[in-house]
Scaffold this motif. Structure first.
Motif, PDB file in Angstrom:
ATOM      1  N   THR A 192      20.578   1.240  45.654  1.00 41.55           N
ATOM      2  CA  THR A 192      19.960   0.710  44.437  1.00 41.55           C
ATOM      3  C   THR A 192      20.412  -0.720  44.178  1.00 41.55           C
ATOM      4  O   THR A 192      19.601  -1.608  43.884  1.00 41.55           O
ATOM      5  N   ILE A 193      21.730  -0.955  44.301  1.00 37.75           N
ATOM      6  CA  ILE A 193      22.270  -2.302  44.052  1.00 37.75           C
ATOM      7  C   ILE A 193      21.795  -3.274  45.131  1.00 37.75           C
ATOM      8  O   ILE A 193      21.361  -4.404  44.830  1.00 37.75           O
ATOM      9  N   ILE A 194      21.869  -2.833  46.399  1.00 39.85           N
ATOM     10  CA  ILE A 194      21.427  -3.702  47.499  1.00 39.85           C
ATOM     11  C   ILE A 194      19.931  -3.998  47.373  1.00 39.85           C
ATOM     12  O   ILE A 194      19.481  -5.126  47.601  1.00 39.85           O
ATOM     13  N   HIS A 195      19.159  -2.986  46.971  1.00 39.31           N
ATOM     14  CA  HIS A 195      17.724  -3.188  46.775  1.00 39.31           C
ATOM     15  C   HIS A 195      17.476  -4.227  45.682  1.00 39.31           C
ATOM     16  O   HIS A 195      16.570  -5.076  45.796  1.00 39.31           O
ATOM     17  N   GLY A 196      18.279  -4.186  44.604  1.00 35.93           N
ATOM     18  CA  GLY A 196      18.159  -5.184  43.548  1.00 35.93           C
ATOM     19  C   GLY A 196      18.451  -6.583  44.054  1.00 35.93           C
ATOM     20  O   GLY A 196      17.746  -7.541  43.708  1.00 35.93           O
ATOM     21  N   VAL A 197      19.490  -6.701  44.900  1.00 35.05           N
ATOM     22  CA  VAL A 197      19.831  -8.008  45.483  1.00 35.05           C
ATOM     23  C   VAL A 197      18.690  -8.507  46.358  1.00 35.05           C
ATOM     24  O   VAL A 197      18.273  -9.682  46.278  1.00 35.05           O
ATOM     25  N   ILE A 198      18.158  -7.620  47.207  1.00 34.18           N
ATOM     26  CA  ILE A 198      17.076  -8.008  48.118  1.00 34.18           C
ATOM     27  C   ILE A 198      15.834  -8.428  47.338  1.00 34.18           C
ATOM     28  O   ILE A 198      15.200  -9.450  47.642  1.00 34.18           O
ATOM     29  N   GLU A 199      15.475  -7.636  46.315  1.00 24.54           N
ATOM     30  CA  GLU A 199      14.289  -7.957  45.522  1.00 24.54           C
ATOM     31  C   GLU A 199      14.468  -9.270  44.763  1.00 24.54           C
ATOM     32  O   GLU A 199      13.541 -10.074  44.664  1.00 24.54           O
ATOM     33  N   GLY A 200      15.667  -9.482  44.220  1.00 26.08           N
ATOM     34  CA  GLY A 200      15.929 -10.732  43.509  1.00 26.08           C
ATOM     35  C   GLY A 200      15.896 -11.921  44.437  1.00 26.08           C
ATOM     36  O   GLY A 200      15.299 -12.964  44.130  1.00 26.08           O
ATOM     37  N   PHE A 201      16.526 -11.763  45.610  1.00 28.38           N
ATOM     38  CA  PHE A 201      16.523 -12.844  46.597  1.00 28.38           C
ATOM     39  C   PHE A 201      15.109 -13.092  47.111  1.00 28.38           C
ATOM     40  O   PHE A 201      14.659 -14.236  47.209  1.00 28.38           O
ATOM     41  N   GLY A 202      14.405 -11.998  47.401  1.00 27.76           N
ATOM     42  CA  GLY A 202      13.040 -12.129  47.905  1.00 27.76           C
ATOM     43  C   GLY A 202      12.099 -12.723  46.879  1.00 27.76           C
ATOM     44  O   GLY A 202      11.212 -13.520  47.210  1.00 27.76           O
ATOM     45  N   SER A 226      17.370  -8.366  38.728  1.00 32.80           N
ATOM     46  CA  SER A 226      16.823  -7.330  39.602  1.00 32.80           C
ATOM     47  C   SER A 226      17.794  -6.169  39.765  1.00 32.80           C
ATOM     48  O   SER A 226      17.383  -5.005  39.800  1.00 32.80           O
ATOM     49  N   ILE A 227      19.083  -6.484  39.882  1.00 28.65           N
ATOM     50  CA  ILE A 227      20.089  -5.423  40.014  1.00 28.65           C
ATOM     51  C   ILE A 227      20.103  -4.554  38.763  1.00 28.65           C
ATOM     52  O   ILE A 227      20.124  -3.319  38.839  1.00 28.65           O
ATOM     53  N   VAL A 228      20.082  -5.198  37.580  1.00 33.60           N
ATOM     54  CA  VAL A 228      20.079  -4.455  36.316  1.00 33.60           C
ATOM     55  C   VAL A 228      18.861  -3.546  36.240  1.00 33.60           C
ATOM     56  O   VAL A 228      18.946  -2.375  35.849  1.00 33.60           O
ATOM     57  N   LEU A 229      17.705  -4.083  36.634  1.00 34.35           N
ATOM     58  CA  LEU A 229      16.473  -3.304  36.598  1.00 34.35           C
ATOM     59  C   LEU A 229      16.557  -2.087  37.516  1.00 34.35           C
ATOM     60  O   LEU A 229      16.171  -0.974  37.142  1.00 34.35           O
ATOM     61  N   GLU A 230      17.073  -2.283  38.721  1.00 40.47           N
ATOM     62  CA  GLU A 230      17.180  -1.174  39.678  1.00 40.47           C
ATOM     63  C   GLU A 230      18.143  -0.099  39.170  1.00 40.47           C
ATOM     64  O   GLU A 230      17.898   1.098  39.344  1.00 40.47           O
ATOM     65  N   VAL A 231      19.236  -0.528  38.548  1.00 32.52           N
ATOM     66  CA  VAL A 231      20.200   0.441  38.020  1.00 32.52           C
ATOM     67  C   VAL A 231      19.571   1.249  36.890  1.00 32.52           C
ATOM     68  O   VAL A 231      19.782   2.471  36.773  1.00 32.52           O
ATOM     69  N   ILE A 232      18.786   0.588  36.046  1.00 36.12           N
ATOM     70  CA  ILE A 232      18.093   1.294  34.960  1.00 36.12           C
ATOM     71  C   ILE A 232      17.143   2.347  35.535  1.00 36.12           C
ATOM     72  O   ILE A 232      17.080   3.484  35.060  1.00 36.12           O
ATOM     73  N   ASN A 233      16.407   1.969  36.569  1.00 37.77           N
ATOM     74  CA  ASN A 233      15.512   2.934  37.222  1.00 37.77           C
ATOM     75  C   ASN A 233      16.296   4.067  37.879  1.00 37.77           C
ATOM     76  O   ASN A 233      15.872   5.229  37.855  1.00 37.77           O
ATOM     77  N   PHE A 234      17.452   3.723  38.457  1.00 33.02           N
ATOM     78  CA  PHE A 234      18.271   4.736  39.145  1.00 33.02           C
ATOM     79  C   PHE A 234      18.736   5.814  38.166  1.00 33.02           C
ATOM     80  O   PHE A 234      18.745   7.005  38.489  1.00 33.02           O
ATOM     81  N   TYR A 235      19.130   5.393  36.983  1.00 32.98           N
ATOM     82  CA  TYR A 235      19.607   6.351  35.977  1.00 32.98           C
ATOM     83  C   TYR A 235      18.467   6.870  35.087  1.00 32.98           C
ATOM     84  O   TYR A 235      18.723   7.509  34.059  1.00 32.98           O
ATOM     85  N   ASN A 236      17.228   6.558  35.468  1.00 32.60           N
ATOM     86  CA  ASN A 236      16.030   7.065  34.794  1.00 32.60           C
ATOM     87  C   ASN A 236      16.029   6.765  33.291  1.00 32.60           C
ATOM     88  O   ASN A 236      15.743   7.622  32.457  1.00 32.60           O
ATOM     89  N   LEU A 237      16.355   5.496  32.971  1.00 31.32           N
ATOM     90  CA  LEU A 237      16.379   5.082  31.573  1.00 31.32           C
ATOM     91  C   LEU A 237      15.029   4.530  31.105  1.00 31.32           C
ATOM     92  O   LEU A 237      14.857   4.229  29.924  1.00 31.32           O
ATOM     93  N   THR A 238      14.091   4.399  32.047  1.00 31.75           N
ATOM     94  CA  THR A 238      12.794   3.815  31.716  1.00 31.75           C
ATOM     95  C   THR A 238      12.070   4.544  30.586  1.00 31.75           C
ATOM     96  O   THR A 238      11.531   3.894  29.676  1.00 31.75           O
ATOM     97  N   PRO A 239      12.026   5.907  30.579  1.00 26.70           N
ATOM     98  CA  PRO A 239      11.329   6.597  29.478  1.00 26.70           C
ATOM     99  C   PRO A 239      11.905   6.271  28.107  1.00 26.70           C
ATOM    100  O   PRO A 239      11.160   6.147  27.128  1.00 26.70           O
ATOM    101  N   PHE A 240      13.226   6.128  28.029  1.00 30.46           N
ATOM    102  CA  PHE A 240      13.853   5.792  26.744  1.00 30.46           C
ATOM    103  C   PHE A 240      13.415   4.405  26.274  1.00 30.46           C
ATOM    104  O   PHE A 240      13.157   4.190  25.082  1.00 30.46           O
TER     105      PHE A 240
END
Length: 643
Positions: free
Chosen positions: A336-346, A518-532
């Motif tokens: 999740t964290i690495i994906h956030g880094v990649i998405e932010g960098f990309g 991007s990292i913050v966003l991915e972590v939020i999705n990882f912990y399924n905070l989006t519905p809240f």
């Protein structure tokens, strides 16, 4: 550590010479007023270390301009450990010598660099360097900064002066000499350890120089001040004008007298080809057609190039994401964290190479060719209608590439009010990231014409906002007095360095924030905070904007990266076939809100850097308010037209 201080009038080539010696650390443009805060770099010359300082350009030490006061204050605080390198535009020698006379009166070690000597020769001007050296008593070195010619010799002379501590000659001020002597005698009787020569202080008293007047009030007795006031009053009575104007007129005459002694101008009947070009490009009618066509072509080429090359970067980013997903597993926090880094960098890479790089290349060509100043002149009349002047168009144009360098460019503006209004308008400009949303959503799912309407609406809103702000702040913008530079062929070294300098602002300021967001966003999705988040924002998302509640998170995280709003929209509604879920009115409402609302985090950071956090917050509130008004209006107006 000893210093070499570059000082001269705007557009004389100081920054070009600085970059030639110190490497590319400052913007060097064929555009006056670019340097607004001094730049310092350590250099090694003849096995000794020096601080090389590039100061903002100024026409006179008698100034109220914020940027020019930086130069005046810096130079006056320096003593014998600094060598002043006065850079002169040799092609306008007579005008340039007025500042040289002021610098020489400081009685500090100095050398003179006659820059753009090639331009002077092209005008038929022959300069007697030895005569100029004889008059001022300091070395005079001809240079062509953009080609590097004479630069080493200039610093060699500065090095020699730093050792000898040789001071400029005392310049005779003709009819003012008796008055200057009277004031100097009064200062001498005070027996104070002044940090300036008495003649310099006498000149400044005649010029009613505010900073030095305050300094002298602390070092002169009441009797001394009374005598000096009497001398000044007698001069003003005799000349029938204020003493500061007498000094200015005398210095102007003296500069022209020195020019006649040192230079011969061979007149020619043949007009420079650049003058003929200006007959077309600055024409009161055809000039605007050319400007509009050029800017349209520039943005068309940038967007075409960006749309062509961006998929290659996104595909490679997807491959990199797939590699780490297979390596770490898609449901792990590490991925999740690495994906956030990649998405932010990309995401940053997808902005920089396809859009920002070509934009800054075009901008560098416009600047160094001299045409950007002409754009500012042409558009000045229009900008005055919204309470600004032509210089404000520079940050706004920059904003179409990326808002961050656009905000940082507001430092070229003199008035704090102009800076604040221009920064606000620049945040409203649809940058390359917002362009992705406009064309990727409205342009693709509705029509290109609809996307262009949003751009036109954006211009109208910017004009209305600027007008309202200028009226509300009750501060009339000063008129534009702009030196129009000569046309130049852009130098390759400066061209490449300038492009990197501007990209660096994005890389160092905006890119890290994109990655963190991007990292913050991915972590939020990882912990399924989006519905809240969606439930929390539902009253606003659905009640005010009329959008599905699931879109709430896209609006929130669009603040981190504008293009994320489009990416997350597809995820939130569960399909890329947007019109199966959203109506035309909702597409317009969503796009307008994302285009105008709170600038991205990187922009907020840039606003805080240039204007302070309080003004950054105010601008964010203004843009958010506009976004809500436009989005709600679209919600109700678009259906009326049957779209």
């Amino acid at each position: 550590m000893a210093e070499f201080i570059l000082i001269g009038q705007p557009n004389c080539g100081k920054s070009t010479i600085f970059n030639e010696v110190a490497g590319y650390k400052t913007i060097a443009s064929n555009f006056p007023g670019v340097s607004v805060e001094f730049t310092k770099s350590e250099i090694d010359f003849k096995n000794e270390k020096f601080d090389l300082v590039d100061l903002p350009g100024l026409y006179s030490s008698q100034t109220t301009d914020e940027a020019e006061l930086v130069t005046v204050k810096y130079v006056r605080e320096k003593h014998d450990d600094a060598v002043l390198i006065n850079i002169i535009d040799a092609s306008v020698l007579s005008r340039s010598l007025e500042l040289t006379l002021q610098i020489a009166s400081l009685k500090r070690p100095m050398v003179i660099g006659l820059n753009m000597i090639d331009e002077a020769r092209a005008k038929g001007m022959k300069i007697d360097f030895e005569k100029l050296e004889e008059i001022f008593g300091v070395p005079v070195v001809p240079t062509v900064g953009r080609k590097g010619e004479g630069v080493f010799e200039l610093f060699e002379q500065a090095f020699n002066i730093s050792k000898s501590k040789k001071l400029p000659n005392e310049i005779d001020f003709d009819k003012l000499e008796p008055v200057l002597k009277e004031i100097s005698d009064v200062l001498a009787k005070e027996q104070k350890p002044y940090k300036f020569s008495k003649k310099f202080l006498a000149l400044k008293l005649l010029e009613k120089d505010s900073p030095l007047k305050e300094y002298l009030q602390q070092n002169i007795s009441n009797i001394g001040r009374s005598k000096i006031d009497s001398v000044i009053a007698q001069l003003e009575s005799r000349e029938k004008k204020e003493s500061e104007f007498v000094v200015s007129a005398t210095r102007h005459d003296l500069a022209f007298t020195i020019f006649k002694k040192c230079a011969v101008l061979q007149h020619t009947d043949n007009r420079d080809i650049r003058t003929k070009i200006d007959d077309v490009l600055m024409h009161p009618v055809f000039g605007y057609f050319f400007m509009g066509g050029l800017l349209y072509s520039m943005f068309f080429l940038i967007f075409t190039f960006g749309n062509f090359i961006e998929p290659y970067f996104l595909d490679n980013i997807a491959l990199l994401t797939g590699y780490f997903e297979n390596l770490l597993g898609s449901n792990t926090l590490a991925f999740t964290i690495i994906h956030g880094v990649i998405e932010g960098f990309g995401g940053g890479l997808g902005i920089v190479v396809p859009y920002l790089l070509p934009f800054f290349i075009f901008l560098a060509v416009l600047e160094d060719s001299g045409y950007l100043a002409r754009i500012a002149y042409l558009i000045d009349n229009f900008m005055h209608r919204i309470g600004l002047h032509g210089l404000s168009v520079i940050p706004i144009i920059l904003g179409y590439g990326c808002t961050v360098p656009g905000i940082l460019a507001t430092r070229i503006l003199k008035s704090p009010t102009d800076k604040f209004i221009t920064a606000t308008l620049t945040t409203l400009v649809p940058c390359s990231a917002r362009m992705t949303i406009i064309f990727g959503l409205v342009g693709f799912f509705i029509s290109i014409k609809a996307a262009i309407i949003i751009y036109i609406l954006n211009l109208i809103i910017m004009g209305i906002t600027g007008k309202i702000m200028s009226k509300a702040m009750d501060d009339v913008s000063s008129g534009l007095i702009l030196e129009i530079p000569r046309y130049h062929m852009p130098g390759f070294k400066a061209f490449v360095g300038k492009t990197w300098f501007r990209l660096r602002e994005f890389v160092l300021l905006a890119w890290p924030i994109l990655i963190i967001g991007s990292i913050v966003l991915e972590v939020i999705n990882f912990y399924n905070l989006t519905p809240f988040i969606n439930n929390f924002l539902e009253p606003f998302t659905t009640g005010v904007l009329g959008l599905p509640a699931v879109i709430g998170v896209t609006l929130l995280f669009g603040i981190m990266r504008k293009e994320l709003a489009l990416i997350l929209l597809f995820t939130a509604i569960g399909t890329k076939e947007v019109l199966t879920v959203l109506t035309y009115a909702q597409v317009f409402s969503f796009t307008l809100f994302v285009t105008f609302y709170v600038p991205c985090l990187a922009t907020i950071a840039a606003l805080a850097k240039e204007l302070g956090w309080k003004k950054a917050l105010v601008i964010s509130i203004i843009t958010a308010g506009l976004a809500v008004i436009l989005a709600v209006a679209a919600r109700f107006i678009v259906p009326v037209f049957g779209i």
